[in-house]
Enzyme design. Structure first.
Site, PDB file in Angstrom:
ATOM      1  N   ASN A  81      59.183 102.337 -32.536  1.00  0.00           N
ATOM      2  CA  ASN A  81      58.343 102.875 -31.460  1.00  0.00           C
ATOM      3  C   ASN A  81      57.257 103.754 -32.092  1.00  0.00           C
ATOM      4  O   ASN A  81      57.544 104.840 -32.579  1.00  0.00           O
ATOM      5  CB  ASN A  81      59.236 103.679 -30.509  1.00  0.00           C
ATOM      6  CG  ASN A  81      58.475 104.286 -29.347  1.00  0.00           C
ATOM      7  OD1 ASN A  81      57.253 104.434 -29.397  1.00  0.00           O
ATOM      8  ND2 ASN A  81      59.191 104.669 -28.306  1.00  0.00           N
ATOM      9  N   CYS A 137      52.841 107.812 -25.262  1.00  0.00           N
ATOM     10  CA  CYS A 137      52.836 106.353 -25.468  1.00  0.00           C
ATOM     11  C   CYS A 137      51.855 105.632 -24.537  1.00  0.00           C
ATOM     12  O   CYS A 137      51.571 104.454 -24.721  1.00  0.00           O
ATOM     13  CB  CYS A 137      54.239 105.797 -25.269  1.00  0.00           C
ATOM     14  SG  CYS A 137      55.477 106.726 -26.176  1.00  0.00           S
ATOM     15  N   HIS A 154      54.306  98.427 -24.143  1.00  0.00           N
ATOM     16  CA  HIS A 154      54.663  99.440 -25.139  1.00  0.00           C
ATOM     17  C   HIS A 154      55.966  99.013 -25.825  1.00  0.00           C
ATOM     18  O   HIS A 154      56.919  98.594 -25.172  1.00  0.00           O
ATOM     19  CB  HIS A 154      54.832 100.786 -24.427  1.00  0.00           C
ATOM     20  CG  HIS A 154      55.414 101.850 -25.290  1.00  0.00           C
ATOM     21  ND1 HIS A 154      55.025 102.057 -26.590  1.00  0.00           N
ATOM     22  CD2 HIS A 154      56.378 102.788 -25.035  1.00  0.00           C
ATOM     23  CE1 HIS A 154      55.715 103.064 -27.097  1.00  0.00           C
ATOM     24  NE2 HIS A 154      56.542 103.518 -26.180  1.00  0.00           N
TER      25      HIS A 154
HETATM   26  O1  UT7 Z   1      58.297 105.707 -26.035  1.00  0.00           O
HETATM   27  C1  UT7 Z   1      58.563 106.373 -24.854  1.00  0.00           C
HETATM   28  C2  UT7 Z   1      59.542 105.663 -24.027  1.00  0.00           C
HETATM   29  N1  UT7 Z   1      60.813 105.619 -24.718  1.00  0.00           N
HETATM   30  C3  UT7 Z   1      61.725 104.781 -24.330  1.00  0.00           C
HETATM   31  O2  UT7 Z   1      61.486 104.026 -23.420  1.00  0.00           O
HETATM   32  C4  UT7 Z   1      63.093 104.859 -24.983  1.00  0.00           C
HETATM   33  C5  UT7 Z   1      64.171 104.703 -23.934  1.00  0.00           C
HETATM   34  N2  UT7 Z   1      65.538 104.847 -24.404  1.00  0.00           N
HETATM   35  C6  UT7 Z   1      66.140 103.983 -25.244  1.00  0.00           C
HETATM   36  O3  UT7 Z   1      65.519 103.074 -25.771  1.00  0.00           O
HETATM   37  C7  UT7 Z   1      67.606 104.118 -25.432  1.00  0.00           C
HETATM   38  O4  UT7 Z   1      68.087 105.149 -24.587  1.00  0.00           O
HETATM   39  C8  UT7 Z   1      68.085 104.420 -26.886  1.00  0.00           C
HETATM   40  C9  UT7 Z   1      67.839 103.183 -27.753  1.00  0.00           C
HETATM   41  C10 UT7 Z   1      67.298 105.606 -27.432  1.00  0.00           C
HETATM   42  C11 UT7 Z   1      69.574 104.718 -26.898  1.00  0.00           C
HETATM   43  O5  UT7 Z   1      70.302 103.613 -26.383  1.00  0.00           O
HETATM   44  P1  UT7 Z   1      71.323 103.791 -25.154  1.00  0.00           P
HETATM   45  O6  UT7 Z   1      71.896 102.484 -24.903  1.00  0.00           O
HETATM   46  O7  UT7 Z   1      70.590 104.446 -24.039  1.00  0.00           O
HETATM   47  O8  UT7 Z   1      72.420 104.746 -25.781  1.00  0.00           O
HETATM   48  P2  UT7 Z   1      73.106 105.998 -25.107  1.00  0.00           P
HETATM   49  O9  UT7 Z   1      72.355 107.197 -25.480  1.00  0.00           O
HETATM   50  O10 UT7 Z   1      73.396 105.719 -23.655  1.00  0.00           O
HETATM   51  O11 UT7 Z   1      74.514 105.994 -25.847  1.00  0.00           O
HETATM   52  C12 UT7 Z   1      75.491 104.969 -25.643  1.00  0.00           C
HETATM   53  C13 UT7 Z   1      76.662 105.257 -26.566  1.00  0.00           C
HETATM   54  C14 UT7 Z   1      77.197 106.663 -26.428  1.00  0.00           C
HETATM   55  O12 UT7 Z   1      78.593 106.593 -26.694  1.00  0.00           O
HETATM   56  P3  UT7 Z   1      79.681 106.658 -25.513  1.00  0.00           P
HETATM   57  O13 UT7 Z   1      79.411 107.939 -24.791  1.00  0.00           O
HETATM   58  O14 UT7 Z   1      79.386 105.430 -24.669  1.00  0.00           O
HETATM   59  O15 UT7 Z   1      80.967 106.588 -26.241  1.00  0.00           O
HETATM   60  C15 UT7 Z   1      76.524 107.423 -27.536  1.00  0.00           C
HETATM   61  O16 UT7 Z   1      77.305 108.508 -27.983  1.00  0.00           O
HETATM   62  O17 UT7 Z   1      76.236 105.132 -27.910  1.00  0.00           O
HETATM   63  C16 UT7 Z   1      76.431 106.374 -28.593  1.00  0.00           C
HETATM   64  N3  UT7 Z   1      75.257 106.578 -29.439  1.00  0.00           N
HETATM   65  C17 UT7 Z   1      75.151 106.064 -30.659  1.00  0.00           C
HETATM   66  N4  UT7 Z   1      75.992 105.308 -31.376  1.00  0.00           N
HETATM   67  C18 UT7 Z   1      75.566 104.927 -32.590  1.00  0.00           C
HETATM   68  C19 UT7 Z   1      74.125 107.263 -29.153  1.00  0.00           C
HETATM   69  N5  UT7 Z   1      73.266 107.204 -30.191  1.00  0.00           N
HETATM   70  C20 UT7 Z   1      73.891 106.471 -31.131  1.00  0.00           C
HETATM   71  C21 UT7 Z   1      73.515 106.053 -32.410  1.00  0.00           C
HETATM   72  N6  UT7 Z   1      74.372 105.274 -33.102  1.00  0.00           N
HETATM   73  N7  UT7 Z   1      72.329 106.375 -32.968  1.00  0.00           N
END
Ligand code: UT7
Length: 364
Positions: free
Chosen positions: A320, A144, A288
């Site tokens: 993204n 990226c 980005h």
């Molecule tokens: O381009 C290069 C750079 N990339 C980035 O900068 C991306 C950085 N990361 C992100 O943007 C975020 O981490 C995501 C948008 C990918 C994910 O969001 P998050 O808030 O970090 O979610 P998480 O993985 O911490 O998950 C939070 C909760 C979890 O549930 P519990 O354990 O709190 O019960 C996950 O199991 O959300 C759950 N979860 C989902 N729920 C619905 C994880 N993925 C999903 C999903 N739909 N797709």
């Protein structure tokens, strides 16, 4: 096997009549004093994929995806719409905007992680397609950050006299490397291309780049599995269909999120200072497009004044697009009139590697 040690006696014996080794004085080039972006262009594939369509394959919801990432839709290239096609389309648009003869382009840099050939580089075909045959052409692997790395190189190449004009393209067909069933990434990535023609300038148009990498974060976003492991899995008669999943871009989302949201703002600020400016001097900020919440966190830490236009729309519509995200978002602001020719813009890429690159540019 080790090579022979270099003779360190310091002598330059005369070898053949009249020739004294090591005395010929070579020339080095000097190029333009300053550089700027002359024109920009983009390519946005037609097909729009909604969150609801993604949720047919993963246990998620439109509401969750919007709230956690800001993503509403992403564009997906057609089966026959390649990385090279998209890059060439954006490149031609940028050349048209710059108003130059493509024969003046001395180098084509294609930043991408989704060209499906290990070799040759996509850039050689792109150069051919945009009318820059004979130009140096190579691909750049900085995920990226790739487009901002490319702008940094182009600036150096023109100021060193190595090229007159350089075409820099960020392009991705992430849909070829998306695992539709992976809940952590299926909704994240999109396809597209953005391009810039960089050339000489009478006044400074590209500030010093602040760029770098931190390999301790290598595993946080990466192709999984690598090609060699994948081949072994295919050859293994005991491997399961799950093992034989096509390599996709895997990400430890929360770790990347924390890194981007809390470590990147000081780097962006250093790029502003390196250009001899303060944030009050900026007209535009193009980070980005990874996640709306990351953009908000960086904007807050930078304490950007109200007048600074922040690119946020592409993360919603395009998701993204990795190396393509900064030029796509910039081109959109210019097209919609929210940014104008001559505006001073801070552009900033960060991602897999981990890598980052930021610089202040004057918009074309
Ligand atoms: O381009 C290069 C750079 N990339 C980035 O900068 C991306 C950085 N990361 C992100 O943007 C975020 O981490 C995501 C948008 C990918 C994910 O969001 P998050 O808030 O970090 O979610 P998480 O993985 O911490 O998950 C939070 C909760 C979890 O549930 P519990 O354990 O709190 O019960 C996950 O199991 O959300 C759950 N979860 C989902 N729920 C619905 C994880 N993925 C999903 C999903 N739909 N797709």
């Amino acid at each position: 096997m080790t090579s022979e040690p270099i003779d360190a006696t310091g002598t330059n014996p005369t070898t053949t009549a009249g020739h004294v080794r090591g005395t010929a004085r070579l020339s080095q080039r000097h190029g333009a004093e300053f550089t700027r972006i002359w024109g920009m262009g983009d390519h946005r594939p037609e097909r729009v994929v909604t969150n609801d369509e993604i949720c047919q394959y993963i246990d998620s919801s439109d509401e969750w995806i919007r709230e956690r990432s800001g993503i509403v839709t992403r564009h997906q290239a057609g089966p026959d719409e390649s990385v090279v096609d998209m890059a060439a389309s954006a490149g031609r648009a940028a050349i048209g905007h710059a108003g130059i003869d493509p024969a003046r382009i001395g180098a084509v840099i294609v930043a991408t992680l989704s060209h499906p050939y290990q070799t040759p580089a996509a850039a050689t075909l792109v150069a051919e397609a945009v009318g820059a045959r004979g130009a140096a052409a190579f691909d750049l692997s900085a995920a990226c950050s790739g487009y901002c790395y490319g702008i940094s190189l182009a600036d150096d190449m023109i100021r060193s006299g190595n090229s007159d004009f350089v075409l820099v393209i960020g392009v991705e067909k992430m849909s070829d490397f998306r695992d539709w069933t992976d809940r952590g990434t299926a909704f994240v990535f999109g396809d597209g291309a953005g391009a810039a023609v960089v050339g000489p300038s009478e006044s400074p148009g590209i500030g010093p780049s602040v760029w770098g990498a931190d390999g301790s974060g290598y595993d946080l976003i990466k192709q999984s599995p690598d090609w060699v492991t994948f081949r072994r899995v295919l050859d293994d008669p005991n491997s399961t269909p799950q093992d034989r999943r096509w390599p996709w871009i895997d990400m430890v989302g929360p770790s990347v999120f924390r890194w981007a949201a809390f470590k990147m703002a000081p780097i962006a600020l250093r790029a502003v200072q390196a250009a001899g400016l303060s944030v009050a001097d900026l007209d535009v900020f193009v980070p980005h497009q990874a996640n709306t919440r990351i953009i908000d966190a960086i904007v807050k830490q930078l304490k950007l004044p109200e007048h600074v236009v922040v690119a946020r729309e592409d993360i919603a519509d395009m998701a993204n697009t990795s190396a393509a995200s900064v030029p796509l978002a910039t081109t959109r602001l210019l097209r919609e009139g929210r940014a104008k020719t001559g505006d001073v813009s801070l552009q900033f890429g960060f991602g897999a590697g981990l890598t980052w690159a930021a610089q202040v540019v004057v918009l074309p």
